[in-house]
Design a protein around this motif. Structure first.
Motif, short mmCIF file in Angstrom:
data_model
loop_
_atom_site.label_atom_id
_atom_site.label_comp_id
_atom_site.label_asym_id
_atom_site.label_seq_id
_atom_site.Cartn_x
_atom_site.Cartn_y
_atom_site.Cartn_z
N TYR A 168 68.80 31.93 23.69
CA TYR A 168 69.35 30.77 22.97
C TYR A 168 68.27 29.70 22.80
CZ TYR A 168 73.85 32.96 23.80
OH TYR A 168 74.89 33.85 23.82
N GLY A 169 67.05 30.13 22.60
CA GLY A 169 65.96 29.20 22.35
C GLY A 169 65.70 28.24 23.50
N PHE A 170 65.99 28.66 24.72
CA PHE A 170 65.78 27.85 25.93
C PHE A 170 66.60 26.55 25.93
CE2 PHE A 170 61.90 30.44 25.70
CZ PHE A 170 61.97 31.06 26.94
N VAL A 222 66.62 34.72 31.81
CA VAL A 222 65.28 34.27 31.41
C VAL A 222 65.33 32.82 30.89
CG1 VAL A 222 63.13 35.00 30.31
CG2 VAL A 222 64.91 36.68 30.70
N PHE A 223 66.01 31.98 31.67
CA PHE A 223 66.10 30.53 31.38
C PHE A 223 66.66 30.25 29.98
CE2 PHE A 223 62.46 31.18 34.28
CZ PHE A 223 63.01 30.59 35.41
N GLY A 224 67.56 31.13 29.54
CA GLY A 224 68.21 30.88 28.26
C GLY A 224 67.36 31.25 27.06
N GLN A 225 66.46 32.23 27.24
CA GLN A 225 65.56 32.63 26.17
C GLN A 225 66.29 33.05 24.90
OE1 GLN A 225 63.42 36.33 26.74
NE2 GLN A 225 61.53 35.39 26.06
N GLY A 253 67.81 32.38 35.86
CA GLY A 253 66.59 32.61 35.11
C GLY A 253 65.53 33.29 35.96
N VAL A 301 70.94 27.81 35.76
CA VAL A 301 69.96 28.35 34.81
C VAL A 301 68.63 28.63 35.53
CG1 VAL A 301 69.08 26.14 33.92
CG2 VAL A 301 69.10 28.12 32.44
N LEU A 346 68.28 25.64 29.20
CA LEU A 346 67.44 24.99 30.21
C LEU A 346 67.26 23.51 29.89
CD1 LEU A 346 65.57 25.17 32.70
CD2 LEU A 346 63.72 25.82 31.15
N ALA A 347 67.07 23.21 28.62
CA ALA A 347 66.82 21.82 28.21
C ALA A 347 68.07 20.96 28.33
CB ALA A 347 66.29 21.79 26.77
N TRP A 382 72.20 32.43 30.65
CA TRP A 382 71.18 31.85 31.52
C TRP A 382 70.02 32.81 31.81
CZ3 TRP A 382 75.23 29.38 35.34
CH2 TRP A 382 75.74 28.21 34.75
#
Lengths: 120, 149
Positions: free
Chosen positions: B110-112, B105-108, B87, B83, B115-116, B103
């Protein structure tokens, strides 16, 4: 898809999801009302899937057919799977799982509606 | 029950989230590869790879055994690197990623959460005993009560 039913599912799942998450945040497991609500919501989602399947068989075509079928199957199975998992965890975390599943169903229903409705 | 600590309590929420992302990434990859593979083969293969990593991580969490734990740690590490690299690349070199992946834009998209998820997962695994057989877990290896957070 039948838009009034889809909107009912979205409103119901957002409300119920928020309520389950709130219970989880307060350290409580689901109560009977929440559990019954989740079952009722699963039934509504199932009815929606049947309506959509019948309309597909009748020849209607959503804008993105493969994506729509993917959403249709996922949405129908999602809440029963989430609730089963929540029942395996009768703690606050079970409430959080159920709440997350309900809110995901709202998102899935919205996306289904978006790929079903022809763009004008 | 031979259930160990990694798949109970908050761990079961991780099972749910990983299952969700395995389905989400898998369905997306299936549709993309099945309908328009030529448009962006790299992005679509990446979606399929991400789906596989999520699936194996889910299996690792569900197993909850020592091997399952190792499996989950491996997947979470791959995922975190994935990611971060994808990302960054998706921001630097948009040409290489003409279509979205989980993955990007760091999973943008999917609400990030993508990444979390590996960060939360690795923190959770660090808080659970490495060898969580029930007898050992009861001899002081029990994780902190999750109600603390």
């Amino acid at each position: 898809m039948w838009t009034p039913l889809a909107i009912s599912v979205m409103v119901g799942s957002l409300g119920l999801g928020a309520w389950c998450l709130a219970s989880g945040a307060r350290g409580r497991y689901l109560n009977q009302t929440q559990y019954s609500g989740l079952l009722a919501l699963s039934l509504l989602v199932l009815v929606q899937s049947i309506v959509a399947a019948v309309r597909l068989i009748a020849g209607e075509r959503p804008v993105e057919l493969p994506t729509f079928v993917g959403y249709l199957l996922t949405t129908a199975l999602f809440l029963p799977a989430g609730v089963s998992l929540a029942r395996m965890e009768p703690t606050r975390w079970g409430s959080i799982i159920a709440g997350g599943a309900a809110i995901t169903v709202a998102v899935l229903t919205l996306r289904s509606l978006q790929v079903w409705t022809p763009l004008r | 029950m031979s259930r160990s600590a990694i798949n109970a309590g908050p761990g079961r929420v991780l099972v749910f989230l990983y299952g969700l992302f395995a389905v989400a990434a898998g369905a997306r990859a299936g549709v993309q590869i099945g309908t328009s593979f030529r448009d962006a083969p790299l992005a679509y293969l990446l979606s399929a790879f991400a789906a596989l990593v999520y699936l194996v991580a889910t299996i690792g969490f569900v197993l909850g055994s020592r091997a399952g734990r190792q499996l989950a740690i491996g997947c979470l590490a791959v995922e975190l690197v994935g990611v971060l690299v994808v990302g960054t690349l998706s921001l630097v070199d948009r040409e290489a990623f003409p279509d979205e992946t989980v993955w990007s834009v760091f999973g943008q998209g999917y609400g990030f959460v993508p990444l979390a998820l590996p960060i939360l997962g690795l923190l959770w695994l660090r808080n659970t005993p490495a060898d969580a057989t029930p007898s050992e877990a009861s001899s002081g290896g029990e994780p902190d009560q999750p109600t603390a957070r």
